[in-house]
Design an enzyme around this catalytic site. Sequence first.
Site, PDB file in Angstrom:
ATOM      1  N   TYR A 185     -10.388   7.371   2.732  1.00  9.10           N
ATOM      2  CA  TYR A 185     -10.001   5.965   2.864  1.00  9.10           C
ATOM      3  C   TYR A 185      -8.583   5.716   2.328  1.00  9.10           C
ATOM      4  CZ  TYR A 185      -9.270   1.123   1.838  1.00  9.10           C
ATOM      5  OH  TYR A 185      -8.684  -0.111   1.788  1.00  9.10           O
ATOM      6  N   HIS A 241       0.835  -1.209   0.000  1.00  6.97           N
ATOM      7  CA  HIS A 241       0.000   0.000   0.000  1.00  6.97           C
ATOM      8  C   HIS A 241       0.870   1.260   0.000  1.00  6.97           C
ATOM      9  CE1 HIS A 241      -3.627  -2.124   2.088  1.00  6.97           C
ATOM     10  NE2 HIS A 241      -3.273  -2.705   0.958  1.00  6.97           N
ATOM     11  N   ASP A 251      -5.986  -6.370   9.137  1.00  3.75           N
ATOM     12  CA  ASP A 251      -7.014  -6.983   9.983  1.00  3.75           C
ATOM     13  C   ASP A 251      -7.205  -8.478   9.698  1.00  3.75           C
ATOM     14  OD1 ASP A 251      -8.170  -4.908   7.949  1.00  3.75           O
ATOM     15  OD2 ASP A 251      -9.757  -6.409   8.050  1.00  3.75           O
ATOM     16  N   GLU A 309     -13.710  -8.731  -1.390  1.00  2.00           N
ATOM     17  CA  GLU A 309     -13.226  -8.796  -0.002  1.00  2.00           C
ATOM     18  C   GLU A 309     -14.370  -8.854   1.008  1.00  2.00           C
ATOM     19  OE1 GLU A 309     -10.854  -5.187  -0.056  1.00  2.00           O
ATOM     20  OE2 GLU A 309     -12.258  -4.219   1.292  1.00  2.00           O
ATOM     21  N   GLU A 317     -10.306  -1.757  -7.986  1.00  4.22           N
ATOM     22  CA  GLU A 317     -10.904  -2.666  -6.991  1.00  4.22           C
ATOM     23  C   GLU A 317     -12.215  -2.103  -6.440  1.00  4.22           C
ATOM     24  OE1 GLU A 317      -8.114  -3.570  -3.894  1.00  4.22           O
ATOM     25  OE2 GLU A 317      -9.690  -4.012  -2.455  1.00  4.22           O
ATOM     26  N   ARG A 348     -11.256 -11.642  -4.746  1.00  6.14           N
ATOM     27  CA  ARG A 348     -10.465 -11.033  -3.671  1.00  6.14           C
ATOM     28  C   ARG A 348     -10.826 -11.510  -2.276  1.00  6.14           C
ATOM     29  NH1 ARG A 348      -7.177  -8.024  -2.660  1.00  6.14           N
ATOM     30  NH2 ARG A 348      -8.261  -6.453  -1.437  1.00  6.14           N
ATOM     31  N   HIS A 403      -7.489 -11.157  -0.192  1.00  8.71           N
ATOM     32  CA  HIS A 403      -7.508  -9.958   0.640  1.00  8.71           C
ATOM     33  C   HIS A 403      -6.502 -10.124   1.792  1.00  8.71           C
ATOM     34  CE1 HIS A 403     -10.167  -7.284   3.439  1.00  8.71           C
ATOM     35  NE2 HIS A 403      -9.432  -6.523   2.675  1.00  8.71           N
ATOM     36  N   HIS A 459     -13.209   1.216  -3.059  1.00  8.20           N
ATOM     37  CA  HIS A 459     -13.884   0.884  -1.790  1.00  8.20           C
ATOM     38  C   HIS A 459     -15.400   1.051  -1.862  1.00  8.20           C
ATOM     39  CE1 HIS A 459     -13.259   0.214   2.660  1.00  8.20           C
ATOM     40  NE2 HIS A 459     -12.294  -0.510   2.128  1.00  8.20           N
ATOM     41  N   ARG A 494      -0.398  -0.521  -4.563  1.00 10.79           N
ATOM     42  CA  ARG A 494      -1.734   0.089  -4.578  1.00 10.79           C
ATOM     43  C   ARG A 494      -1.577   1.557  -4.229  1.00 10.79           C
ATOM     44  NH1 ARG A 494      -6.636  -0.787  -0.227  1.00 10.79           N
ATOM     45  NH2 ARG A 494      -5.506   0.900   0.801  1.00 10.79           N
ATOM     46  N   GLU A 535      -2.274  -9.451  -1.645  1.00 12.03           N
ATOM     47  CA  GLU A 535      -2.146  -8.188  -0.905  1.00 12.03           C
ATOM     48  C   GLU A 535      -1.377  -8.466   0.387  1.00 12.03           C
ATOM     49  OE1 GLU A 535      -5.830  -6.689   0.675  1.00 12.03           O
ATOM     50  OE2 GLU A 535      -5.111  -4.621   0.691  1.00 12.03           O
ATOM     51  N   TRP A 546     -18.676   3.437   2.928  1.00  9.91           N
ATOM     52  CA  TRP A 546     -17.286   3.663   3.349  1.00  9.91           C
ATOM     53  C   TRP A 546     -16.336   2.722   2.619  1.00  9.91           C
ATOM     54  CZ3 TRP A 546     -13.501   0.647   5.815  1.00  9.91           C
ATOM     55  CH2 TRP A 546     -12.290   1.363   6.071  1.00  9.91           C
ATOM     56  N   ASP A 551      -8.045   1.170  -5.132  1.00 11.68           N
ATOM     57  CA  ASP A 551      -9.235   0.660  -4.450  1.00 11.68           C
ATOM     58  C   ASP A 551     -10.272   1.775  -4.345  1.00 11.68           C
ATOM     59  OD1 ASP A 551     -11.063  -0.600  -2.827  1.00 11.68           O
ATOM     60  OD2 ASP A 551      -9.604  -1.263  -1.327  1.00 11.68           O
TER      61      ASP A 551
END
Length: 404
Positions: free
Chosen positions: A159, A122, A318, A264, A238, A285, A314, A214, A147, A341, A404, A212
Amino acid sequence: MKIVDAKVVVTSPGRNFVTLKLTTDEGLTGLGDATLNGRELAVVSYLTDHVAPLLIGLDPHRVEDTWQSLYRGAYWRRGPVTMAAIAAVDVALWDIKAKAAGLPLYQLLGGASRERIGTYGHANGRDVPELLDSVRARLAEGYPAVRIQSGIPGLKAVYGVTDTDDTGAAVLHQQARPLVEDWDTAAYLRHVPAVFEAVRAEFGAELPLLHDAHHRLTPIQAARLGKDLEPYRPFWLEDCTPAENQEALRLVRRSTTTPLAVGEVFNTVYDYQALITEQLIDYVRSAVTHFGGVTPLRKLFDFAAQYQIRSAIHGPEDISPVGMAAAVHLDLAVHNFGIQEYSGHSPLTDAVFRHAYTFTDGHLHPGEEPGIGVELDEELAAAHPYAAAYLPVNRLHDGTVHDW
Ligand code: KDG
Ligand code: MG
């Protein structure tokens, strides 16, 4: 062999992780990741109250049968909480099976289809110069693909930018209420092509660049962005539209040759059915952790392979090292691997979850330890208890909630 204990460990070495640990009467243990960012305790309850009691006494070798009985037996199928819980059981069983065989998991999945696993990292910046520095940093770390996410003029919190630190890792919002970010689609659509132009001008035509969106755009907005990015040949765009509506991607696909990646937030193959059979996407993903484990994700990849669609698991922070390890074994084994990723975890997280997988020159390898190759330090985990944390919410300038 029988399962004699099923324990759920919640730990927060900087961010929350939920781990299932199964123990057998032969002393073998297996780990599975059940982390659902911002809704962790719902999965803890699902596992401890409704799943763990069912596992005691089962033969851990019966991975498929256990998966089917948890999926079909609940009657209330699908959804992120259910599928994260089932995923944790599935991965823990694969871990035990592979340890019993004395083999790393990827060997049970058919063996290595490649020597190492290509990743993307990222890069983010509040403005273009900061983003260029961030891309430079990822390249210096060895990442073969990046990314790119940039701040948008006029928006305070965006984001992938204001919620990340300078290593590209997402910053945790440990607070009782979600952080509010702001959003303006028109400003975003004006700015992103200029961001790609600046990155291409600095780093040349060859560097694979990902972006992304999102889930924030309407189909026609996503089509516009896909077309506008075509001159910069993105590796992918994405999650351009909200994930619930598979039909949205028909319009996007008709309008642009920019490759599309989604999944994702998907939990089962049914979320992908039209997208795969109509060849509306290029990358799937889903994470092992949110898709019910290695068992269904392997089936998804085999289905996708029939349509020349590739894997792109993904892998943000997290996903715990347990979920990442499972992903890396699958990446090594499947033929239609695309990209992984990878942001890595903090040193403290890596100490709680000691793992055999390695990241060298921008490439991952699962290592050769039997099982998935992760050990949980329960004492260290207990020293870092759960802390309430939420993902941000997004609002337009007039206060309307936006995706979001
Ligand atoms: O918990 C939410 C994150 O997993 C998600 O925002 C990360 O979109 C993401 C990505 O592509 O890594
Ligand atoms: Mg994403």
